[in-house]
Design an enzyme around this catalytic site. Structure first.
Site, PDB file in Angstrom:
ATOM      1  CG  ASP A   8      -1.680   1.153   1.894  1.00 34.88           C
ATOM      2  OD1 ASP A   8      -1.952   1.693   1.090  1.00 34.88           O
ATOM      3  OD2 ASP A   8      -1.483   2.074   2.735  1.00 34.88           O
ATOM      4  CG  ASP A  10      -1.383   7.737   0.134  1.00 38.62           C
ATOM      5  OD1 ASP A  10      -2.540   7.452  -0.963  1.00 38.62           O
ATOM      6  OD2 ASP A  10      -0.801   8.964   0.043  1.00 38.62           O
ATOM      7  CD  GLU A  17      -3.903   9.268   3.886  1.00 40.28           C
ATOM      8  OE1 GLU A  17      -4.280  11.074   2.825  1.00 40.28           O
ATOM      9  OE2 GLU A  17      -5.212   8.314   3.479  1.00 40.28           O
ATOM     10  CE  LYS A  52     -11.996   9.840  -8.789  1.00 43.47           C
ATOM     11  NZ  LYS A  52     -10.033  10.012  -9.041  1.00 43.47           N
ATOM     12  CG  ASN A 124      -1.447  11.437  -5.072  1.00 40.77           C
ATOM     13  OD1 ASN A 124      -1.205  12.671  -5.819  1.00 40.77           O
ATOM     14  ND2 ASN A 124      -2.838  11.694  -5.280  1.00 40.77           N
ATOM     15  CG  ASP A 178      -1.521   2.767   6.189  1.00 46.84           C
ATOM     16  OD1 ASP A 178      -2.320   4.133   6.828  1.00 46.84           O
ATOM     17  OD2 ASP A 178      -2.371   2.328   5.193  1.00 46.84           O
TER      18      ASP A 178
HETATM   19  C1  XBP Z   1      -5.336   6.232   0.590  1.00 40.48           C
HETATM   20  C2  XBP Z   1      -6.272   6.811  -0.013  1.00 40.48           C
HETATM   21  C3  XBP Z   1      -6.209   8.089  -1.334  1.00 40.48           C
HETATM   22  C4  XBP Z   1      -5.647   9.218  -0.594  1.00 40.48           C
HETATM   23  C5  XBP Z   1      -5.696  10.099  -1.128  1.00 40.48           C
HETATM   24  O1  XBP Z   1      -4.599   5.201  -0.169  1.00 40.48           O
HETATM   25  O2  XBP Z   1      -7.385   6.658   0.488  1.00 40.48           O
HETATM   26  O3  XBP Z   1      -7.544   8.337  -1.339  1.00 40.48           O
HETATM   27  O4  XBP Z   1      -6.037   9.302   0.773  1.00 40.48           O
HETATM   28  O5  XBP Z   1      -5.254  10.233  -2.531  1.00 40.48           O
HETATM   29  P1  XBP Z   1      -3.812   3.981  -0.259  1.00 40.48           P
HETATM   30  P2  XBP Z   1      -5.992  10.124  -3.865  1.00 40.48           P
HETATM   31  O6  XBP Z   1      -4.034   3.495   1.596  1.00 40.48           O
HETATM   32  O7  XBP Z   1      -4.450   2.496  -0.773  1.00 40.48           O
HETATM   33  O8  XBP Z   1      -2.430   4.212  -0.665  1.00 40.48           O
HETATM   34  O9  XBP Z   1      -6.899  12.061  -3.334  1.00 40.48           O
HETATM   35  O10 XBP Z   1      -5.045  10.243  -4.802  1.00 40.48           O
HETATM   36  O11 XBP Z   1      -6.929   9.501  -3.357  1.00 40.48           O
HETATM   37 MG    MG Z   2      -3.291   2.835   3.242  1.00 45.54          MG
END
Ligand code: XBP
Ligand code: MG
Length: 252
Positions: A8, A10, A17, A52, A124, A178
């Site tokens: 993963d 983020d 975040e 989004k 990102n 996470d």
């Molecule tokens: C985390 C998310 C993403 C980010 C924001 O993704 O939910 O939406 O918070 O990025 P992960 P975007 O933990 O699966 O990496 O605004 O591009 O969605």
């Molecule tokens: Mg994550």
């Protein structure tokens, strides 16, 4: 046999975040929207995966009366947020979490393939990897992210997409996550999961992970075991993962 590790992004590769939150707030300011998401408020909003979708949920629940004028602007707000996030990452304020670079290097040297499976948008992911694996030496064989998956986490789609692109069975891979939604997504794709709690998932139950940790650990900075399988020396290593996989295949 362990053939791939799937990460993963983020909260797992890096503590991203809060930069996402700052990017949202800066995009709101750019568009003269009087909204400011605090850390605590954003932590609640993170129950909705996908920026989004998170933004739409916020407008529907907090500005329902303005929906007709706001809905046509949501895509632009998110596009601006993604641009700003890329600028914040490029400013170099975001390193990889403990143990990530080490384990990625071990996997690469050990012939174990590497993938990313993330809800976040591709720009990102690319911005974060570019900053942390300079000179284009990005070690991930596969990147599955954002809208490429039909459904966002907790649906298993993005992990299933990563497995398909890797050409690897779920039983031959291990996922790193996470969050509650991320763990669910990986488990429903048939993957065993190692969870590393992040700042925005402090309150999350990491149930389902066969090992839950404060982070992946470094020999010089051992992690804290939260639940499940311990790792010698407080660090998740490729050798340790392979040994766990062998025991698992032997049914022990
Ligand atoms: C985390 C998310 C993403 C980010 C924001 O993704 O939910 O939406 O918070 O990025 P992960 P975007 O933990 O699966 O990496 O605004 O591009 O969605
Ligand atoms: Mg994550």
């Amino acid at each position: 046999m362990l053939r791939a590790l799937i990460f993963d992004v983020d909260g797992t590769l890096a503590e991203t975040e809060d930069l996402h939150r700052q990017a949202f707030n800066d995009a709101f300011a750019e568009m003269d929207l009087p909204w400011i998401w605090s850390s605590a408020f954003y932590a609640d909003l993170l129950a909705v995966m996908g920026g989004k979708e998170r933004l739409a949920h916020y407008v529907e629940t907090h500005h329902a009366g303005d929906l007709p004028t706001l809905r046509p602007r949501l895509a632009e707000i998110h596009d601006r947020k993604t641009r700003i996030y890329g600028e914040l990452v490029a400013a170099g304020r975001l390193g990889l979490r403990p143990g990530v670079a080490r384990l990625v290097a071990e996997a690469r040297a050990g012939g174990v393939r590497l993938a990313v499976a993330s809800t976040t948008s591709r720009p990102n992911v690319e911005a974060l990897l570019r900053m942390n694996f300079p000179r284009g030496d990005v070690p991930f064989d596969v990147i599955a992210c954002g809208d490429e998956a039909a459904r966002k986490k907790p649906a298993p789609d993005v992990f299933e997409l990563a497995l398909a692109r890797l050409g690897v069975a779920a039983a031959e891979a291990i996922a790193f996550e996470d969050s509650v939604a991320g763990i669910r997504s990986a488990l429903d794709a048939g993957l065993p999961v190692i969870a590393t709690r992040s700042r925005y998932t402090e309150t999350h139950r990491l149930d389902g992970a066969f090992s839950a940790l404060s982070d992946l650990g470094e020999p010089s900075a051992p992690h804290t075991l939260l639940s499940g399988i311990p790792w010698p020396g407080g660090a998740v290593t490729l050798a340790g993962l392979k040994a766990w996989q062998t025991r698992r295949e032997a049914g022990s």
